[in-house]
Design an enzyme around this catalytic site. Structure first.
Site, PDB file in Angstrom:
ATOM      1  N   LYS A   1     -48.796  25.370  42.776  1.00 18.17           N
ATOM      2  CA  LYS A   1     -47.523  24.926  43.349  1.00 18.17           C
ATOM      3  C   LYS A   1     -47.553  23.428  43.648  1.00 18.17           C
ATOM      4  O   LYS A   1     -46.564  22.718  43.439  1.00 18.17           O
ATOM      5  CB  LYS A   1     -47.202  25.733  44.604  1.00 18.17           C
ATOM      6  CG  LYS A   1     -46.733  27.149  44.311  1.00 18.17           C
ATOM      7  CD  LYS A   1     -45.424  27.143  43.534  1.00 18.17           C
ATOM      8  CE  LYS A   1     -44.843  28.532  43.366  1.00 18.17           C
ATOM      9  NZ  LYS A   1     -43.542  28.529  42.655  1.00 18.17           N
TER      10      LYS A   1
ATOM     11  N   TYR B   1     -53.104  29.757  43.288  1.00 16.82           N
ATOM     12  CA  TYR B   1     -51.646  29.787  43.483  1.00 16.82           C
ATOM     13  C   TYR B   1     -51.172  28.544  44.234  1.00 16.82           C
ATOM     14  O   TYR B   1     -50.247  27.843  43.797  1.00 16.82           O
ATOM     15  CB  TYR B   1     -51.239  31.049  44.239  1.00 16.82           C
ATOM     16  CG  TYR B   1     -49.808  31.020  44.707  1.00 16.82           C
ATOM     17  CD1 TYR B   1     -48.761  31.137  43.796  1.00 16.82           C
ATOM     18  CD2 TYR B   1     -49.486  30.860  46.058  1.00 16.82           C
ATOM     19  CE1 TYR B   1     -47.429  31.090  44.218  1.00 16.82           C
ATOM     20  CE2 TYR B   1     -48.175  30.816  46.482  1.00 16.82           C
ATOM     21  CZ  TYR B   1     -47.147  30.928  45.565  1.00 16.82           C
ATOM     22  OH  TYR B   1     -45.850  30.879  45.987  1.00 16.82           O
TER      23      TYR B   1
ATOM     24  N   SER C   1     -44.277  26.284  47.872  1.00 16.68           N
ATOM     25  CA  SER C   1     -44.871  27.231  48.819  1.00 16.68           C
ATOM     26  C   SER C   1     -45.624  26.497  49.910  1.00 16.68           C
ATOM     27  O   SER C   1     -46.210  25.433  49.672  1.00 16.68           O
ATOM     28  CB  SER C   1     -45.836  28.166  48.088  1.00 16.68           C
ATOM     29  OG  SER C   1     -46.582  28.951  49.006  1.00 16.68           O
TER      30      SER C   1
END
Length: 320
Positions: free
Chosen positions: A145, A141, A117
């Site tokens: 990643k 998040y 991402s």
């Protein structure tokens, strides 16, 4: 031989599955259906319902299928929610990836394409993000990643894993009316839901230093994204040189205001967006260069903004 697509019943994963099949490459899908839909998996594709945290299930998947590589799309993808649920986010995105890599090593599968991402960059202070832009994730998040990329790197050093990670921003549109984005957090579903409920979509801030005052972001069509996942898999399969990371970006971006105007045009529903205050931390413009991916992974923007909106709207209508 087949490629295993984790999260293959989800919005992005199901498009990746179809892109493989269009190339005549067999696929196997594993998905726990926490956000995916079993009906998104094409008939005839082996499907395993379960989580990749389940090591014994992964062992069975590898034992029952001749897997040549993995496209790892499964994960908890909600950056905002990850701030409230960091432990869940790390379990789904870090622990699960480690379990998957262990199962791959045990099965002798040494190739993986990782769905990463652009959240790994946080809020960059450059107009065009490249693969070498400093990483500064601002949510669990984004951190998860980046750790996933580190896991691949370290397993490559330790065990010869061949890998690449694809970083991207906002994925929109539909490559098939039967496939749609059902996320409760993404822009297109939020706008369509508001219109369907008779509410007016909202823009957060119109006083940014951009041409129309609204934030500019990369919006890329999910089918274009899927093509490059398959191109990466084929490159790994052929043991051709491949970069450890690629940005899949437009190079110029689209403003939220442009999206709203295009939604009104495509849907035929006239509206003037409500204007709210800026969201804290929202940069005026974040756009990524896709030059490396264009060189190696058949990456290009094949769809206009109108086509992105229209395909997403048609998929939404087909599901109604």
């Amino acid at each position: 031989m087949a490629w295993l697509v984790t999260g293959g019943a989800g919005y992005i994963g199901s498009h990746v599955v179809r892109a493989f099949r269009e190339e005549g490459i067999d696929v196997v899908v594993i998905d726990d259906l926490s956000s995916g839909h079993e009906e998104f998996v094409p008939s005839g594709v082996p499907f395993y319902r379960g989580t990749i945290l389940d090591g014994p299930l992964l062992e069975r998947v590898f034992a029952e299928n001749a897997i040549t590589g993995v496209v790892h799309v499964a994960g908890f993808k909600y950056a905002g929610v990850s701030v409230q649920r960091p432990l869940h986010t790390y379990e789904q995105n870090v622990t699960a990836t480690a379990v998957l890599l262990a199962a791959m090593q045990e099965a002798g599968v040494d190739a993986i394409v990782f769905s990463s991402s652009a959240a790994v960059y946080g809020t960059p202070d450059v107009d065009i993000v490249t693969e070498t832009t400093p990483k500064n994730p601002e949510s669990p998040y984004g951190e998860s990643k980046l750790i996933g990329e580190w896991l691949l790197r370290d397993q490559g050093i330790a065990a010869g894993l061949r890998h690449t990670s694809l970083r991207y921003f906002n994925v929109v549109g539909s490559g098939d009316p039967s496939l749609r984005d059902t996320s409760p957090h993404n822009l297109f579903p939020l706008v369509f839901d508001a219109l369907a409920d008779g509410r007016t979509p909202r823009i957060n801030g119109t006083d940014y230093p951009t041409p129309d005052g609204t934030c500019v972001r990369d919006y890329i069509h999910v089918a274009d994204l899927a093509v490059s996942h398959v191109a990466a898999a084929k490159r790994l399969d052929a043991r051709e040189p491949i970069e450890p990371v690629y940005n899949l970006g437009s190079g110029d971006g689209v403003s939220v205001g442009e999206i709203m105007a295009t939604v009104a045009e495509v849907t035929g529903i006239a509206f003037t967006p409500e204007v709210g205050p800026r969201r804290p931390g929202d940069p005026a413009r974040i756009v990524a260069s896709g030059e490396l991916a264009a060189r190696d992974l058949d990456w290009k923007m094949r769809h206009t903004l109108q086509e992105m909106v229209r395909s997403a709207w048609e998929a939404r209508q087909a599901a109604s």
